[in-house]
Structures are given as structure tokens and as C-alpha cells.
Design a protein around this motif. Sequence first.
Motif, PDB file in Angstrom:
ATOM      1  N   ARG A  37      28.348  62.498  18.985  1.00 55.19           N
ATOM      2  CA  ARG A  37      29.122  61.836  19.742  1.00 55.19           C
ATOM      3  C   ARG A  37      28.675  60.617  20.470  1.00 55.19           C
ATOM      4  O   ARG A  37      29.201  59.581  20.945  1.00 55.19           O
ATOM      5  N   PHE A  41      30.094  57.440  20.903  1.00 53.74           N
ATOM      6  CA  PHE A  41      30.297  56.496  22.246  1.00 53.74           C
ATOM      7  C   PHE A  41      29.816  55.155  22.521  1.00 53.74           C
ATOM      8  O   PHE A  41      30.326  54.236  22.927  1.00 53.74           O
ATOM      9  N   TRP A  45      31.271  51.499  22.727  1.00 58.38           N
ATOM     10  CA  TRP A  45      31.047  50.360  23.573  1.00 58.38           C
ATOM     11  C   TRP A  45      30.522  49.099  23.148  1.00 58.38           C
ATOM     12  O   TRP A  45      31.225  48.133  23.901  1.00 58.38           O
ATOM     13  N   GLY A 131      26.020  56.087  25.502  1.00 60.89           N
ATOM     14  CA  GLY A 131      26.492  57.181  24.605  1.00 60.89           C
ATOM     15  C   GLY A 131      25.836  58.536  25.246  1.00 60.89           C
ATOM     16  O   GLY A 131      26.678  59.362  25.593  1.00 60.89           O
ATOM     17  N   ASP A 135      28.460  61.298  27.348  1.00 61.76           N
ATOM     18  CA  ASP A 135      28.631  62.731  26.751  1.00 61.76           C
ATOM     19  C   ASP A 135      27.953  63.664  27.522  1.00 61.76           C
ATOM     20  O   ASP A 135      28.727  64.598  27.536  1.00 61.76           O
ATOM     21  N   LEU A 141      32.458  56.986  31.553  1.00 63.26           N
ATOM     22  CA  LEU A 141      33.384  57.686  30.906  1.00 63.26           C
ATOM     23  C   LEU A 141      34.753  56.844  30.750  1.00 63.26           C
ATOM     24  O   LEU A 141      35.501  56.651  29.920  1.00 63.26           O
ATOM     25  N   PHE A 144      36.081  54.138  28.517  1.00 62.22           N
ATOM     26  CA  PHE A 144      36.771  54.467  27.234  1.00 62.22           C
ATOM     27  C   PHE A 144      37.861  54.934  27.361  1.00 62.22           C
ATOM     28  O   PHE A 144      38.567  55.670  28.241  1.00 62.22           O
ATOM     29  N   THR A 149      38.640  58.978  23.305  1.00 61.80           N
ATOM     30  CA  THR A 149      37.709  60.235  23.552  1.00 61.80           C
ATOM     31  C   THR A 149      38.492  61.534  23.093  1.00 61.80           C
ATOM     32  O   THR A 149      37.536  62.481  22.557  1.00 61.80           O
TER      33      THR A 149
END
Length: 202
Positions: A37, A41, A45, A131, A135, A141, A144, A149
Motif C-alpha cells: 500500500r 500511495f 501521489w 506513502g 498508510d 490521507l 487521496f 483508498t
Amino acid sequence: MLIEVAGMRVPVGLAAEAARLVCEEYADEALYHHCVRSYFFGAAWAQARGLDFDRELFFVSALLHDLGLVPPFDSHTLSFEEAGGHLARVFTAGLGWPAERRDRAAELIVLHMRDDVAPEVDVESRLLQVGTSADVSGTGLEAFDPSFTDTLVAAYPRLGFAKSFVRLFQDQAERKPGCAAAQLVAGGGWAQRTVSHPLDQG
């Protein structure tokens, strides 16, 4: 392994597959999913900002970045990210990477526990910071799309990751009080933010 999630792809080739196999073998499933993950992420980004980056270098570093927390690679003297950096050097030497590229893999892993790096200075290191922060504690967060997600967590479920990760950091803090993990644990709020991660709610 799913090679594409919400339009984000992982690199293909010997290095990426070897990193995936090593992470899957040595990390438990929750930690393995976290490493994957973290890559997605960071890649998302970068894509949202039109940033070019070395996908292979970033993927290998993302998959190896927390292996210094697992017993076979946990150093009794070095912080887990420094131990992980040494592991990355050995791993990538076996792939035949030149010294400069091996150093870069180690650098990404060490820097993910340091102060933020500007993407124009070191894009891959910034992506690993983004990232892992998103996570682990949910920091950033909001950048995103929820559909991304949701798709990512459906593909790589969290499996109680937050609580187990907090325990790993608390163990590092107890045994290595001068390390970056200890600073996070002592700073107040990090553990609560982590176990209250928005992706674990509902």
C-alpha cells in the motif's frame, strides 16, 4: 500479487518480483500489505502531481522498508530503518545493482523516518515518506480520492495492521530509546492517530 490498483501499476522484472517475494516471506501478511500500500500511495501521489520517478527503485525500497522490524533482520544496536537500509544494500547487490543504486535504495529506507524531503530534491524518498505516512497514521490521507483508498484497501486489506505496527514501534522504543521510532512513540499522539486510522473505521 495485483500489479494494478486503481490505475497504478507496479514495475515488472526480476528486482520487483524478488523484493515482493522477500517481503512476503519475511513479513506477516499485515506488514506485507502495508509495504505494498505504501508503494501505491506514493505512486498515486506522484501521478496526481505529474512527477516522474524511478518505479523499480521506489517499489524495491517500499517492499523492503520495514523488514528491519522483523526478527531475522532486527538489529540490537541499529534503528530498524538503518538495519533495513543495510538489508537493501545486500539484497540489491545480489541483483547486480551498481553501488550508487544500492546506496539509493538504502537512502530511501533510512530517510522515510527522517524529516520530510522535498520532491524536487529527492522524489523517490519523498514518495516513500508520503506513502508510509498516509498508510500508518493517516497523515496526508486527505490528498487521496476516497475511491482510490477504498480500492487499495479492498485489494490489500489492513488486517489489524495499525495495532500490530504500534506494538512493533513500542518494542523498538523500549530496546533502542534513541531511535526515530522511540521519538514518535514518546512524542504523544502518534500511537492514537495510528490505531484511529480513518481506513480502519467503519
